[in-house]
Motif scaffolding. Structure first.
Motif, PDB file in Angstrom:
ATOM      1  N   TYR A  51      -6.409   3.499   0.579  1.00 15.89           N
ATOM      2  CA  TYR A  51      -5.695   2.725  -0.451  1.00 15.89           C
ATOM      3  C   TYR A  51      -4.591   1.862   0.143  1.00 15.89           C
ATOM      4  CZ  TYR A  51      -8.386   4.379  -4.340  1.00 15.89           C
ATOM      5  OH  TYR A  51      -9.433   4.583  -5.212  1.00 15.89           O
ATOM      6  N   LEU A  52      -4.024   2.293   1.257  1.00 19.99           N
ATOM      7  CA  LEU A  52      -3.061   1.404   1.938  1.00 19.99           C
ATOM      8  C   LEU A  52      -3.747   0.090   2.291  1.00 19.99           C
ATOM      9  CD1 LEU A  52      -0.980   3.510   4.526  1.00 19.99           C
ATOM     10  CD2 LEU A  52      -0.234   2.632   2.310  1.00 19.99           C
ATOM     11  N   MET A  53      -4.972   0.227   2.816  1.00 13.94           N
ATOM     12  CA  MET A  53      -5.724  -0.972   3.193  1.00 13.94           C
ATOM     13  C   MET A  53      -6.126  -1.775   1.959  1.00 13.94           C
ATOM     14  SD  MET A  53      -6.070  -1.489   6.401  1.00 13.94           S
ATOM     15  CE  MET A  53      -7.418  -2.658   6.423  1.00 13.94           C
ATOM     16  N   GLN A  54      -6.593  -1.073   0.947  1.00 12.98           N
ATOM     17  CA  GLN A  54      -7.041  -1.755  -0.270  1.00 12.98           C
ATOM     18  C   GLN A  54      -5.925  -2.566  -0.898  1.00 12.98           C
ATOM     19  OE1 GLN A  54     -10.395  -1.727  -0.235  1.00 12.98           O
ATOM     20  NE2 GLN A  54     -10.502  -1.212  -2.414  1.00 12.98           N
ATOM     21  N   GLU A  55      -4.745  -1.968  -0.877  1.00 12.41           N
ATOM     22  CA  GLU A  55      -3.625  -2.600  -1.577  1.00 12.41           C
ATOM     23  C   GLU A  55      -2.760  -3.432  -0.643  1.00 12.41           C
ATOM     24  OE1 GLU A  55      -1.880   0.862  -3.321  1.00 12.41           O
ATOM     25  OE2 GLU A  55      -3.711   1.289  -4.481  1.00 12.41           O
ATOM     26  N   ASP A  78      -2.316  -5.409  14.201  1.00 12.22           N
ATOM     27  CA  ASP A  78      -2.089  -4.130  14.852  1.00 12.22           C
ATOM     28  C   ASP A  78      -1.915  -2.978  13.855  1.00 12.22           C
ATOM     29  OD1 ASP A  78      -1.706  -2.600  17.232  1.00 12.22           O
ATOM     30  OD2 ASP A  78       0.381  -2.372  16.576  1.00 12.22           O
ATOM     31  N   THR A  79      -1.127  -3.198  12.811  1.00 11.35           N
ATOM     32  CA  THR A  79      -0.870  -2.107  11.865  1.00 11.35           C
ATOM     33  C   THR A  79      -2.144  -1.727  11.120  1.00 11.35           C
ATOM     34  OG1 THR A  79       1.367  -2.935  11.586  1.00 11.35           O
ATOM     35  CG2 THR A  79       0.570  -1.398   9.910  1.00 11.35           C
ATOM     36  N   ASN A  99      -5.679  12.531   3.357  1.00  6.78           N
ATOM     37  CA  ASN A  99      -5.112  11.555   4.296  1.00  6.78           C
ATOM     38  C   ASN A  99      -5.990  10.300   4.359  1.00  6.78           C
ATOM     39  OD1 ASN A  99      -3.197  13.459   4.866  1.00  6.78           O
ATOM     40  ND2 ASN A  99      -4.044  14.045   6.853  1.00  6.78           N
ATOM     41  N   PHE A 100      -7.289  10.536   4.434  1.00  2.00           N
ATOM     42  CA  PHE A 100      -8.200   9.401   4.503  1.00  2.00           C
ATOM     43  C   PHE A 100      -8.049   8.511   3.267  1.00  2.00           C
ATOM     44  CE2 PHE A 100     -11.944   7.189   3.174  1.00  2.00           C
ATOM     45  CZ  PHE A 100     -12.270   6.458   4.306  1.00  2.00           C
ATOM     46  N   TRP A 127       4.846   7.376   7.662  1.00  2.00           N
ATOM     47  CA  TRP A 127       3.772   8.356   7.419  1.00  2.00           C
ATOM     48  C   TRP A 127       2.617   8.151   8.398  1.00  2.00           C
ATOM     49  CZ3 TRP A 127      -1.199   7.616   4.829  1.00  2.00           C
ATOM     50  CH2 TRP A 127      -1.880   8.827   4.629  1.00  2.00           C
ATOM     51  N   LEU A 128       2.299   6.896   8.655  1.00  2.00           N
ATOM     52  CA  LEU A 128       1.221   6.607   9.608  1.00  2.00           C
ATOM     53  C   LEU A 128       1.550   7.186  10.981  1.00  2.00           C
ATOM     54  CD1 LEU A 128      -1.442   5.180  10.357  1.00  2.00           C
ATOM     55  CD2 LEU A 128      -0.129   3.084  10.746  1.00  2.00           C
ATOM     56  N   GLN A 129       2.780   6.990  11.392  1.00  2.00           N
ATOM     57  CA  GLN A 129       3.193   7.527  12.704  1.00  2.00           C
ATOM     58  C   GLN A 129       3.105   9.051  12.732  1.00  2.00           C
ATOM     59  OE1 GLN A 129       6.932   6.249  14.325  1.00  2.00           O
ATOM     60  NE2 GLN A 129       6.407   4.080  14.131  1.00  2.00           N
TER      61      GLN A 129
END
Lengths: 530, 226
Positions: free
Chosen positions: A496-500, A446-447, A490-491, A507-509
């Motif tokens: 990088y959140l996904m990459q790492e 989900d996240t 933002n993108f 922040w996402l919220q």
């Protein structure tokens, strides 16, 4: 027996501007002004035509960003406050001008218009512009279509098809969610077309799109009927309709067009600038920045600075006169074309919707008179939609439209020149990263799904053609640069959140709350093999 | 002399009329000339951009200047202009330097624009930078081009990376006048799909030449063409 058709198309679009933490954001006023001056007057004209059983056809393209703003509770709540303040100001104006006969009549007009706008939107349609458009769409006289998700300028979005497909898919999906059916046609942002886009439109069941005149005239093979009949794109069989120069110029041109008539309202004399600060301060920006209130008392008069008071009745008469002139010219044009053609010609007249009402205050009245006159006063032509024309003429010439746009000089230069060329390195890279991310994470928890969905929103927002356009015009450049950089930033951070494999829930919220359009977006629209 | 009085009278009249709407603040007078040059021929997204607004400070948002990439991208601006941007990442440059020694200098970085259909038709631009962009005038509309970023000191050309191919748009009528016509009919496509006799993709529309239409007489194609 009619000899031909007039296809009137209004393209309604604004970039997505919604600043959660800034109630007095000036850029949000673009939306408020357009609602009061363009969208509500157009709705009012169309519903009255329907009430009076006037047979007409009109095509309106509603951009997905605009639909999203119309659907947004916060913006509509703020708009309600805005309109209430405007009515309050109009009432104060009645008192202020009571001994000024040359202005009082106009003040009464404003008070009446704003009050009626309020009743129309909040009483008749329960505050929902979408509901209004849906009802009019259901009448069969108004054809609604849409455009790409955030009005991305397709020819410059990169070499991959996926970001282009996503712009189209998100637009079509939102339209279908909103109006319960797929659009038959698509307005390509800025009428910008490249061969191949039609194949993607075909995937989404789109039957037609519009190009500028030279998109059809320079098509290969040479189009037998010029812009007065559609052509089918080879392979996709999607129809392309070309803009008619003659009818465009009559309305569009600042020099020769109707909107420059001396009797029409002058846009640049607004009481937000003209009146004493103490009087007007509650109706301009709280920081004291003067702005357009929408109440303007002068007519265009002439080219100089000297302006005479606006006379609403003269302007109405002029709008009717111009409608008659426009109709007369179409009669001559269509009768001539029909004489040399072996089929009924279609004259396509597309305009930015916001020209009608916002810039050209009397524009909606012109449309009202025009559609009534066409119905009652002549039998040479009638109004039609592009899809009706294709139903009547399913056989059309096969020819490849020329890459083109309706911007200055006719190609891509407005969106690709010294002021804005720097954005494409970033837009392309972000597009490629989005495709790569979607391909690698077709299944996600989900996240991670939320991170990628938000990344898709940020990418789409960065791609709005409006930012490059504003950079080029030289006004509000910093806002456009800021928006581009903010969404790229933002993108990139989400990427990088996904990459790492990290998370940043808070922040996402906050991003999901701020840039909240397309709530049902699915990042997998970017996957190469969906 | 008379025109002087006319002008004076107009000014007096203008001032007189302004008094009825209270006095506008003097520092805002210039605002009233904002729109006299409006160009409606332009795509009009600018219609709703207010001429006066709260000044937005220049963005200090952090975005990458480059992406550690190896790329050369070409975009079409119009029938006679392309736009190229490129990036040679430092790792690749290090390898190139080792491989090509003295030729591998920044000033030798050269962009070659080639016509796809004619390998003898090309021209070079010394761009002299690992990361950059360039607006490039090209000779012909309706022509496919691609670019090669390489090393050159005026003689030898060592290619390093290649761009995508782009085609410049036409800026005149097509020379091809022979016509092909197509029927797009949902009903007909359904039948074709059901019968399954056609040799091409069943979802493709049924294509035929105009002459065929005239023969079957069902379509409105009988009169003399213009």
């Amino acid at each position: 027996m009619y000899k031909g058709y007039l296809c009137l198309v209004l393209h309604a679009h604004l970039p997505y501007v919604r600043h959660l933490d800034d109630e007095h954001c000036l850029e949000e006023r673009w939306f408020y002004e357009a609602v009061t001056e363009t969208y509500l007057p157009l709705i009012d004209v169309i519903r009255k035509l329907l009430e009076d059983n006037v047979d007409f056809r009109l095509t309106i393209s509603l951009s997905p960003t605009l639909i999203s703003m119309m659907n947004d509770e916060l913006l509509m709540h703020r708009y309600k406050n805005h309109l209430e303040e405007l009515i309050e100001l109009a009432e104060k104006e009645l008192a202020r001008t009571r001994n000024m006969p040359e202005f009082h009549y106009t003040a009464q007009m404003y008070e009446r218009r704003f009050t009626n706008a309020y009743r129309l939107l909040f009483d008749t349609y329960q505050g929902s512009l979408i509901k209004a458009f849906r009802q009019l769409f259901d009448s069969g006289k108004l054809e609604l279509i849409t455009t790409c998700a955030t009005h991305g300028y397709l020819p410059l979005l990169g070499v991959q098809d996926e970001p282009i497909r996503a712009q189209i898919a998100v637009g079509v999906n939102l339209f279908e969610e909103t109006f319960g059916r797929r659009p038959q046609g698509m307005w390509l942002p800025e009428c910008a077309y490249n061969p191949g886009h039609d194949h993607i439109l075909k995937e989404f069941g789109i039957r037609y799109f519009f190009t500028d005149t030279h998109g059809i005239m320079y098509a290969s093979r040479r189009p037998r009927y010029g812009v007065y009949a559609p052509i089918y794109c080879p392979g996709s069989a999607v129809a392309a309709f070309g803009r008619d120069v003659e009818s465009s110029k009559q309305v569009w041109s600042a020099q020769e067009g109707y909107p420059g008539d001396p009797d029409y309202r002058e846009f640049y004399r607004d009481i937000g600038y003209d009146l004493d600060y103490d009087y007007i301060k509650d109706y301009i920006h709280p920081e004291g920045i003067r702005l357009d209130t929408g109440i303007k008392y002068y007519r265009i008069t002439g080219k100089g600075e000297y302006k005479e008071p606006y006379q609403p009745d003269w302007a109405q008469e002029k709008a009717a006169l111009h409608a008659g002139n426009f109709m007369f010219n179409r009669e001559k044009q269509i009768a001539h074309l029909a004489g040399v053609f072996d089929r009924k010609p279609i004259v396509v007249a597309p305009y930015d919707a916001e020209l009608f009402g916002h810039w050209w205050f009397e524009g909606p009245d012109f449309l009202n008179y025009l559609l009534r006159k066409i119905h009652y006063d002549q039998k040479i032509f009638r109004t039609a939609t592009a899809s009706e024309y294709l139903d009547e003429y399913p056989v059309n010439q096969v020819s490849l439209p020329n890459p083109s746009s309706w911007g200055h000089k006719g190609y891509n230069e407005v969106w690709l020149e010294g002021s804005n060329d720097w954005i494409y390195r970033h837009l392309h890279k972000a597009g490629e990263r989005m495709v790569d991310m979607a391909n690698r994470h077709l299944q996600a928890d989900d996240t991670r799904r939320r991170i990628m969905n938000q990344a898709a929103r940020e990418l789409l927002l960065a791609q709005s053609s409006d930012w490059a356009f504003i950079m080029r015009t030289g006004t509000m450049v910093n806002y456009a640069v800021r928006r581009t950089k903010q969404h790229i930033h933002n993108f990139t951070r989400l990427y990088y959140l996904m990459q790492e494999g990290r998370q940043d829930e808070e922040w996402l919220q906050s991003l999901e709350r701020s840039n909240n359009l397309f709530p049902r977006i699915d990042y997998r629209i970017y996957a190469s093999n969906r | 002399m008379s025109s002087y009085f006319v002008a004076l009278a107009l000014v007096v009249l203008a001032l007189f009329s302004l008094r009825f709407v209270n006095s506008p603040e003097k520092d805002l007078a210039s605002e009233n000339t904002r729109g006299s040059q409006q160009d409606f021929n332009l795509e009009a997204a600018e219609e709703l951009v207010p001429a006066k607004s709260r000044p937005v400070p220049p963005a200090v948002i952090d975005i990458p200047e480059y992406y550690h990439d190896l790329r050369l991208s070409l975009l079409v601006r119009d029938p006679k202009w392309l736009f190229a941007y490129w990036e040679i990442n430092p790792d690749f440059w290090r390898d190139i330097s080792q491989q090509h020694g003295r030729l591998a200098r920044y000033e030798n970085i050269t962009l070659r624009i080639m016509e796809l259909a004619n390998e003898m038709a090309y021209f070079d631009i010394r761009v002299g930078n690992l990361i950059g962009s360039w607006h490039i005038q090209v000779p012909r509309p309706d022509t496919p081009y691609y670019g090669i970023l390489g090393l050159s000191n005026g003689g030898e050309f060592i290619p390093l990376l290649m761009s995508n191919t782009v085609i410049t748009p036409r800026n005149d009528l097509s020379a091809l006048g022979d016509e092909e016509w197509m029927l797009v009919s949902e009903y007909e496509q359904k039948i074709i799909k059901r019968i399954g006799l056609i040799p091409f993709d069943a979802t493709s529309p049924f294509m035929f030449r105009k002459d065929d239409i005239s023969k079957d007489g069902d379509h409105d194609q009988k009169k003399q063409k213009p």
